[in-house]
Design an enzyme around this catalytic site. Sequence first.
Site, mmCIF file in Angstrom:
data_model
loop_
_atom_site.group_PDB
_atom_site.id
_atom_site.type_symbol
_atom_site.label_atom_id
_atom_site.label_comp_id
_atom_site.label_asym_id
_atom_site.label_seq_id
_atom_site.Cartn_x
_atom_site.Cartn_y
_atom_site.Cartn_z
ATOM 1 N N LYS A 1 0.853 0.649 14.983
ATOM 2 C CA LYS A 1 2.236 0.548 15.435
ATOM 3 C C LYS A 1 2.555 -0.671 16.316
ATOM 4 C CE LYS A 1 4.150 4.101 13.582
ATOM 5 N NZ LYS A 1 4.190 3.570 12.230
ATOM 6 N N HIS B 1 0.852 -1.190 0.000
ATOM 7 C CA HIS B 1 0.000 0.000 0.000
ATOM 8 C C HIS B 1 0.886 1.237 0.000
ATOM 9 C CE1 HIS B 1 -4.066 -1.707 1.569
ATOM 10 N NE2 HIS B 1 -3.524 -2.478 0.647
ATOM 11 N N TYR C 1 3.911 6.820 9.563
ATOM 12 C CA TYR C 1 3.085 5.638 9.277
ATOM 13 C C TYR C 1 3.921 4.525 8.660
ATOM 14 C CZ TYR C 1 -1.332 3.251 8.319
ATOM 15 O OH TYR C 1 -2.381 2.357 8.324
ATOM 16 N N TYR D 1 -9.267 6.172 6.595
ATOM 17 C CA TYR D 1 -9.405 6.701 7.953
ATOM 18 C C TYR D 1 -10.447 7.813 7.886
ATOM 19 C CZ TYR D 1 -5.228 4.234 9.569
ATOM 20 O OH TYR D 1 -4.329 3.264 9.916
ATOM 21 N N PRO E 1 -4.566 1.451 18.511
ATOM 22 C CA PRO E 1 -4.285 0.887 17.176
ATOM 23 C C PRO E 1 -4.337 1.905 16.032
ATOM 24 C CG PRO E 1 -6.458 0.204 17.960
ATOM 25 C CD PRO E 1 -5.818 0.933 19.084
HETATM 26 C C1 LIG Z 1 -7.346 -8.185 20.294
HETATM 27 C C2 LIG Z 1 -6.236 -7.374 19.686
HETATM 28 C C3 LIG Z 1 -6.455 -6.722 18.470
HETATM 29 C C4 LIG Z 1 -5.423 -5.953 17.923
HETATM 30 N N1 LIG Z 1 -5.677 -5.313 16.752
HETATM 31 C C5 LIG Z 1 -4.705 -4.533 16.227
HETATM 32 C C6 LIG Z 1 -4.916 -3.844 15.019
HETATM 33 O O1 LIG Z 1 -5.992 -3.912 14.428
HETATM 34 N N2 LIG Z 1 -3.921 -3.060 14.544
HETATM 35 C C7 LIG Z 1 -2.709 -2.957 15.188
HETATM 36 O O2 LIG Z 1 -1.811 -2.256 14.707
HETATM 37 N N3 LIG Z 1 -2.475 -3.616 16.325
HETATM 38 C C8 LIG Z 1 -3.442 -4.397 16.852
HETATM 39 N N4 LIG Z 1 -3.203 -5.048 17.998
HETATM 40 C C9 LIG Z 1 -1.890 -4.909 18.610
HETATM 41 C C10 LIG Z 1 -0.875 -5.932 18.078
HETATM 42 O O3 LIG Z 1 -1.524 -7.113 17.712
HETATM 43 C C11 LIG Z 1 0.165 -6.155 19.187
HETATM 44 O O4 LIG Z 1 0.825 -4.923 19.408
HETATM 45 C C12 LIG Z 1 1.181 -7.244 18.856
HETATM 46 O O5 LIG Z 1 0.561 -8.498 18.846
HETATM 47 C C13 LIG Z 1 2.318 -7.236 19.878
HETATM 48 O O6 LIG Z 1 3.117 -8.388 19.728
HETATM 49 P P1 LIG Z 1 3.801 -9.067 20.990
HETATM 50 O O7 LIG Z 1 4.575 -10.203 20.467
HETATM 51 O O8 LIG Z 1 4.512 -8.040 21.782
HETATM 52 O O9 LIG Z 1 2.619 -9.547 21.922
HETATM 53 P P2 LIG Z 1 1.452 -10.592 21.648
HETATM 54 O O10 LIG Z 1 1.116 -10.657 20.216
HETATM 55 O O11 LIG Z 1 0.377 -10.260 22.623
HETATM 56 O O12 LIG Z 1 2.085 -12.007 22.012
HETATM 57 C C14 LIG Z 1 2.316 -12.385 23.337
HETATM 58 C C15 LIG Z 1 2.249 -13.888 23.434
HETATM 59 O O13 LIG Z 1 2.586 -14.241 24.771
HETATM 60 C C16 LIG Z 1 1.730 -15.259 25.212
HETATM 61 N N5 LIG Z 1 1.669 -15.212 26.666
HETATM 62 C C17 LIG Z 1 0.964 -14.384 27.464
HETATM 63 N N6 LIG Z 1 1.219 -14.633 28.746
HETATM 64 C C18 LIG Z 1 2.107 -15.657 28.776
HETATM 65 C C19 LIG Z 1 2.752 -16.362 29.813
HETATM 66 N N7 LIG Z 1 2.513 -16.087 31.109
HETATM 67 N N8 LIG Z 1 3.592 -17.348 29.477
HETATM 68 C C20 LIG Z 1 3.847 -17.666 28.170
HETATM 69 N N9 LIG Z 1 3.246 -17.011 27.151
HETATM 70 C C21 LIG Z 1 2.407 -16.025 27.453
HETATM 71 C C22 LIG Z 1 0.409 -14.973 24.525
HETATM 72 O O14 LIG Z 1 -0.366 -16.144 24.422
HETATM 73 C C23 LIG Z 1 0.859 -14.442 23.163
HETATM 74 O O15 LIG Z 1 0.926 -15.450 22.183
HETATM 75 C C24 LIG Z 1 -4.194 -5.827 18.588
HETATM 76 C C25 LIG Z 1 -3.987 -6.493 19.796
HETATM 77 C C26 LIG Z 1 -4.988 -7.245 20.344
HETATM 78 C C27 LIG Z 1 -4.736 -7.931 21.667
#
Ligand SMILES: Cc1cc2nc3c(=O)[nH]c(=O)nc-3n(C[C@H](O)[C@H](O)[C@H](O)COP(=O)(O)OP(=O)(O)OC[C@H]3O[C@@H](n4cnc5c(N)ncnc54)[C@H](O)[C@@H]3O)c2cc1C
Length: 417
Positions: free
Chosen positions: A303, A79, A391, A208, A299
């Site tokens: 980011k 995009h 962005y 948006y 969101p």
């Molecule tokens: C419901 C939802 C919708 C979202 N929608 C958007 C969106 O539309 N646009 C956008 O930009 N961002 C969105 N986000 C944000 C984006 O998805 C997150 O910023 C991103 O997933 C961060 O990655 P991460 O690896 O840090 O954490 P996460 O993706 O949260 O991964 C963390 C992992 O750790 C695991 N975990 C948790 N606790 C424990 C534990 N005690 N022991 C072992 N494992 C554990 C979880 O199961 C998970 O798999 C959304 C987030 C959520 C929750």
Amino acid sequence: MNAEPLKARTRVAVIGAGPAGLMLSHLLSLSGIDSVVIDLRERADIETTLRAGILEQGTVDLMTGTGVGARLLTEGQRHEGIAIRSRGESRRIDFTALTGRAVHLYPQHEVLKDLIAARLAAGGDLRFGVSEVSVHDVTTDAPSVRFTDADGTRVELSCAVVAGCDGSQGVSRTAVPEDARTDYFHAYPHGWFGILTEAPPSSDELVYAHSERGFALISSRSPSVQRMYFQCDPAEDAGSWSDERIWAELRARVNGNGFELEEGPIIQRGVIPMRSYVIDPMRHGRLFLAGDAAHTVPPTGAKGLNLAVSDVAVLCQALERFFHQGSTELLDSYGRTASDRVWRAQHFSWWMTSMLHADADADAFGRRRQLGEIDQLTESVAGSTYLAEAYTGWPIAHTNPDSVVADTITGSADRTP
Ligand SMILES: Cc1cc2nc3c(=O)[nH]c(=O)nc-3n(C[C@H](O)[C@H](O)[C@H](O)COP(=O)(O)OP(=O)(O)OC[C@H]3O[C@@H](n4cnc5c(N)ncnc54)[C@H](O)[C@@H]3O)c2cc1C
């Protein structure tokens, strides 16, 4: 009497198999540094949960440059801009003309599938469906993580470093004592009512939309499944809305002047709260926090996933210096380096939110001022360039020239017009 836990050893114990944890384990393996990744969830759940979808240029470069970008390039969509819609008219922000950069639409769960496949193909140790995870002795040079494996075996995993990549509800963040950290938190008075619908895309690029009824975002997940959001009360009960009421609300905020949403059956709905959070420092002893474990962004700026990836690109460089050259220099500066980008992203996400969302407490002056801001942004090259730069994402910090990620980071940093 409880049996002795099974003893295991690795260099980096990674808690969480989200974008942060899996990407870190992938990058470390390319540098010959072993890790074990554990997650509470099952692999099938991780690979099917839809969340984010926009990958910054630097995330794309890192994936393609480290061998996990083949599907992203063929199945994702590049995009080169977004539309900002206000008073029923769309104005395009042309990222590529303004910055030479672009983003890719490629759903988060597809990124995770690619990373899991790459780790397993390389013989990586990924443990899904674990439970009772706890972190120990992180202020010593012999920390450990204890957990119960999916088959019920209690495991004590000794390591040199713990990477806390377990999101906002994990155990890593709470392993940093309250008197050793500062929590920066901001709650927004809005939530996002999100739907997935089986319909063709309404637009080639994300829309948006600002409206008097509140914000709406028209996004996509695949040619046949679309993601749409509209601003709502964070306490809204998504289950109480009929499909027709949802479509009426989206139409009222977005349709007009020749633009019409493509509608279809709604296959998923839910309300997400909007929060900003940063923990400082992002490290406690040998425990390093990355991704949502260290910060949350609303969101609006797309980011969250990208910050998770940029955090671990910085952490990987620090760990390579530590394991290959015995220096803690980059580990010591990890939090400062990563949080520089985190705070830029916090500002950008907050700014996009405040510019585009209707504020129930705003007076007539506040509402008119918001339109002036949107006009100034969309009609000014300088204003549009600021949005396009933020962005598509800032260059990932390049701290270690000997790192396996150095070339991909340098490539992304050099892509200026
Ligand atoms: C419901 C939802 C919708 C979202 N929608 C958007 C969106 O539309 N646009 C956008 O930009 N961002 C969105 N986000 C944000 C984006 O998805 C997150 O910023 C991103 O997933 C961060 O990655 P991460 O690896 O840090 O954490 P996460 O993706 O949260 O991964 C963390 C992992 O750790 C695991 N975990 C948790 N606790 C424990 C534990 N005690 N022991 C072992 N494992 C554990 C979880 O199961 C998970 O798999 C959304 C987030 C959520 C929750």
